[in-house]
Each structure stands twice: as structure tokens, then as C-alpha cells.
Scaffold this active site. Sequence first.
Site, PDB file in Angstrom:
ATOM      1  N   HIS A  51       4.375 -20.637 -40.798  1.00 20.19           N
ATOM      2  CA  HIS A  51       5.407 -21.199 -39.914  1.00 20.19           C
ATOM      3  C   HIS A  51       4.949 -21.293 -38.464  1.00 20.19           C
ATOM      4  O   HIS A  51       5.551 -22.029 -37.674  1.00 20.19           O
ATOM      5  CB  HIS A  51       6.708 -20.397 -40.018  1.00 20.19           C
ATOM      6  CG  HIS A  51       6.709 -19.097 -39.265  1.00 20.19           C
ATOM      7  ND1 HIS A  51       6.509 -17.884 -39.879  1.00 20.19           N
ATOM      8  CD2 HIS A  51       6.904 -18.825 -37.952  1.00 20.19           C
ATOM      9  CE1 HIS A  51       6.574 -16.925 -38.961  1.00 20.19           C
ATOM     10  NE2 HIS A  51       6.814 -17.467 -37.789  1.00 20.19           N
ATOM     11  N   ASP A  83       4.252 -17.669 -46.890  1.00 22.14           N
ATOM     12  CA  ASP A  83       4.211 -17.999 -45.460  1.00 22.14           C
ATOM     13  C   ASP A  83       2.854 -17.661 -44.845  1.00 22.14           C
ATOM     14  O   ASP A  83       2.770 -17.067 -43.769  1.00 22.14           O
ATOM     15  CB  ASP A  83       5.342 -17.280 -44.703  1.00 22.14           C
ATOM     16  CG  ASP A  83       5.495 -17.766 -43.264  1.00 22.14           C
ATOM     17  OD1 ASP A  83       5.118 -18.923 -42.983  1.00 22.14           O
ATOM     18  OD2 ASP A  83       5.971 -16.981 -42.409  1.00 22.14           O
ATOM     19  N   SER A 154       4.258 -13.275 -34.398  1.00 25.74           N
ATOM     20  CA  SER A 154       4.208 -13.689 -35.798  1.00 25.74           C
ATOM     21  C   SER A 154       2.805 -14.155 -36.160  1.00 25.74           C
ATOM     22  O   SER A 154       2.167 -14.891 -35.408  1.00 25.74           O
ATOM     23  CB  SER A 154       5.204 -14.822 -36.056  1.00 25.74           C
ATOM     24  OG  SER A 154       6.520 -14.343 -36.077  1.00 25.74           O
TER      25      SER A 154
END
Length: 212
Positions: A51, A83, A154
Site C-alpha cells: 500500500h 500487503d 509503514s
Amino acid sequence: AGAGHAARRMKTAREIVDASSPSVVEIDAGDDRVGTGFIVAAGGLVATNLHVIEGESTIKVKLYREATPVPVISIAGVDRGHDLALMWIKPPHALSVVQLGDSSAVAAGDKVYAIGNPLDLTYSISDGLISQVRELSPDLTILQISAPISVGSSGGPLFNQFGEVIGVTTAIVTDGQNINLAVPSNYLGPMIRRPQTIALPEFAKDTQDLAA
């Protein structure tokens, strides 16, 4: 077995930062999208969350203590279900690589450390515990962690007490609060062993639906 265990001496947070920071990168995926990644192969293979880069055809990686970002030349792997993404860069010099650990060996209560770039505050370390190992489905296990993970972190590495990467961190914002999670590093293994070469325009087109 005893010698092998001795080689995996527990490390302090400072030792983990000193040893691992050169393997951690900052990712710029355009439109003020900043994330974190880490080097998994000396030839220029970088892991992150999907993402962080989805839908983008221009991605840059800033290496440790390097002023000029390095462009991503192609995508080396995509795992939508977990992901995860791998990227190829052409490194300007030899790269330091993280050591992957066995994420199936972690359990609730284990000490962990995360290195990331929260709000563009580069190479920040946070610590915490494995809050719980959650099997969401037969194909998806998630590590719930107490180490704070903010926007910009992230895709960063989650280390165990031996300085081994046992997860890829991600922050999910819900009702104004972050739920701190990590994808187990064992999902990266098959991707690293069988890297691909996906052109950036093709990747951007194929993942545009995720970015929408």
C-alpha cells in the site's frame, strides 16, 4: 545447537539501531506519500508494504545517509493478500542487508523493535511487545504489536531481540486511533527466493484499483 544459540545473542536497542539502520530506507511514492522499506538482498532488492507504493509508476528510495534518492527501476514482486511488495534499485555502492528471522517462532510477550520514518522523522526506533499473534484465516496471520507505528513508518522492519526481522510494520487508522500491526516476515521468503521484473507502468496500472 548450543553454538548456534550462542551466536544469536540478545542485543540491546542501540545495537539493533547501529547494525540495522544502514539497511533501512525511506520511500517516496509521490503525492507526499512517504513510507519505509528495508534491503533484503545486496543486489538492490527492497521490501515494503504494497500500500506504500500501489498505483505509482515513479518511486524513489533514499538510502541511509545518502542525500540523493535512488529511483526504483522495476518491481520484483507483489503479494496483495499480505500487503507486501519488493522493488529493484540499482545501488550506487554495496548495500547492507537485514537478517530475516523465523516469524513463526514469535509469541505474545516477545520484545520487538521497529525502525521507521514517522512523519518524515527518519530512522526513529520504537519498542514494544508482540501483543498477540492473530490467525485471521488459514492464509493470513498478523502480528499485533504495542510498538507505535505512525504514518511514514509503514513498510519498515520489525526486529526481534536478536536483531532479526520478523515482521513488516503497518499502521491501520480506525476511529482516529492507530492499530499497530506487522505482516510476518516468513511471507517474504518465497518472494525473495523468486524475484520478478515487473515494469513500473505495468505495476502502476495493475495496482491502481488498490490506490483508488
